[in-house]
Design a protein around this motif. Structure first.
Motif, PDB file in Angstrom:
ATOM      1  N   ALA A 195       3.891  -1.758   3.072  1.00 40.48           N
ATOM      2  CA  ALA A 195       3.703  -0.393   2.583  1.00 40.48           C
ATOM      3  C   ALA A 195       4.741  -0.104   1.505  1.00 40.48           C
TER       4      ALA A 195
ATOM      5  N   ASP B  44       5.678   2.235   9.243  1.00 39.53           N
ATOM      6  CA  ASP B  44       4.281   1.924   8.905  1.00 39.53           C
ATOM      7  C   ASP B  44       3.421   2.463  10.039  1.00 39.53           C
TER       8      ASP B  44
ATOM      9  N   SER C  80       3.470  -4.620   8.381  1.00 37.36           N
ATOM     10  CA  SER C  80       2.041  -4.500   8.035  1.00 37.36           C
ATOM     11  C   SER C  80       1.205  -5.491   8.828  1.00 37.36           C
TER      12      SER C  80
ATOM     13  N   ILE D  73      -2.189   5.249   2.808  1.00 34.29           N
ATOM     14  CA  ILE D  73      -1.009   4.424   2.520  1.00 34.29           C
ATOM     15  C   ILE D  73      -1.328   3.423   1.403  1.00 34.29           C
TER      16      ILE D  73
ATOM     17  N   LYS E 297       1.583   7.653   4.998  1.00 32.05           N
ATOM     18  CA  LYS E 297       2.658   6.741   5.383  1.00 32.05           C
ATOM     19  C   LYS E 297       3.660   7.465   6.278  1.00 32.05           C
TER      20      LYS E 297
ATOM     21  N   ARG F  16      -0.218  -0.009  -0.435  1.00 32.09           N
ATOM     22  CA  ARG F  16       0.525  -1.203  -0.030  1.00 32.09           C
ATOM     23  C   ARG F  16       0.754  -2.157  -1.198  1.00 32.09           C
TER      24      ARG F  16
ATOM     25  N   VAL G 157       0.481  -3.829  11.960  1.00 31.58           N
ATOM     26  CA  VAL G 157      -0.553  -2.801  11.746  1.00 31.58           C
ATOM     27  C   VAL G 157      -1.941  -3.449  11.725  1.00 31.58           C
TER      28      VAL G 157
ATOM     29  N   SER H 125       7.481   1.629  -0.552  1.00 33.37           N
ATOM     30  CA  SER H 125       8.513   2.583  -0.155  1.00 33.37           C
ATOM     31  C   SER H 125       9.685   2.471  -1.125  1.00 33.37           C
TER      32      SER H 125
END
Ligand code: AMP
Length: 283
Positions: free
Chosen positions: A184, A276, A204, A176, A150, A178, A207, A186
């Motif tokens: 993700a 991310d 995300s 990572i 991450k 999720r 991503v 955190s």
């Protein structure tokens, strides 16, 4: 699971383990732990005989305008999580234990690498990270240390540091983790209100969009970054810090998908800065 607050306690425990020939794994964290951190501990337990986790909100990696004081903390909950994942020792020092009065030595990489991506808006961040991780390496002397993808730039920088300073420590990068909807995990997700939590999904989603373009054969990083940027920019609560495609080792910008490419982003959702990324291994 033992809890140590002093460097001397950690050194004594590690010395005893080393005498028995046990392999030591280190998982550095800033606490307020979640399943992302837990996955690092799980991997460390798989690869090592004894696992040390550090829980330390490191002041030297925060600029004065950042969230050092507000950073979430819940040490007893952290201990419950760490113990349930098989951690053997938690190192939880006070700031004064890690930084003695008059401390003036830093570990800093002098290439462009720490100035790219997050380094553009966080100029002292990676100097603080390298310094504290270097100290943790000297205190714990692990065989292996575990870090999340991450923080991909952090991992690349630490690999350079380990090489440059001849640390005989193997760094292990872990994928990572999720939330079910893609965000993700955190510690900073706790800052988000309900509306922001929903808006944060643009990271995300971007991503996944970028990954899909690569899977479908797109090689032009400008097009990939533009599509991801457009997706994020359509969310009114989002403010882009950066979306960039860089070489996975040097962090220098790249124009096409070749070799190892890191596509990374930092986006403010309200006041909360989230990151991310995804990595493409083009072989
Ligand atoms: P932090 O406590 O945020 O400094 O993170 C400590 C370590 O956990 C770093 O190596 C991070 O990259 C890793 N980490 C944090 N969040 C995740 C996640 N969602 N998935 C995997 N690793 C993570």
């Amino acid at each position: 699971m033992k809890i140590a607050t002093t460097i001397a306690e950690v050194r004594a425990q590690v010395a005893a383990w080393k005498k028995e020939g046990l392999r030591i794994g280190l998982v550095p964290t800033m606490g307020y732990l979640h399943e992302g951190h837990a996955s690092l501990v799980d991997e460390a337990v798989r690869q090592c005989d004894r696992v040390v986790a550090s829980v330390f909100v490191n002041p030297t990696q925060f600029s004065p305008n950042e969230d050092l004081d507000a950073y979430p903390r819940d040490f007893s909950r952290d201990c419950t999580l760490l113990e349930s994942h098989g951690c053997h020792l938690v190192f939880h020092p006070e700031v004064e234990e890690m930084y003695l009065p008059g401390a003036a030595t830093y570990v800093e990489i002098l290439s462009e690498m720490p100035k790219q991506l997050c380094g553009k808006t966080r100029p002292i961040h990676f100097r603080g990270v390298c310094t504290v991780v270097s100290k943790l390496f000297n205190i714990v002397t692990p065989d292996k240390a575990f870090f999340g993808q991450k923080d991909a730039q952090q991992l690349a920088i630490l690999r350079q540091m380990v090489r440059d300073l001849s640390y005989g420590i193997q760094l292990v990068g872990c994928p990572i983790v999720r939330e079910e909807d893609g965000l993700a995990k955190s510690s900073r997700n706790t800052y988000l209100n309900a509306e922001e939590r929903q808006a944060a999904l643009v990271l995300s989603q971007a991503v996944f969009l970028g990954q899909k373009m690569v899977e479908e054969g797109e090689r032009d990083t400008a097009k990939i970054v533009a599509a991801m940027t457009d997706h994020i920019a359509a969310q009114p609560l989002a403010r882009i810090d950066y979306v960039s495609a860089v070489d996975g080792i040097t962090m220098e910008p790249v124009s096409s998908i070749q070799g190892t490419v890191l596509v990374a982003m930092a986006v403010y959702i309200g006041k909360t800065r989230l990151i991310d990324n995804f990595i493409v291994e083009d072989v």
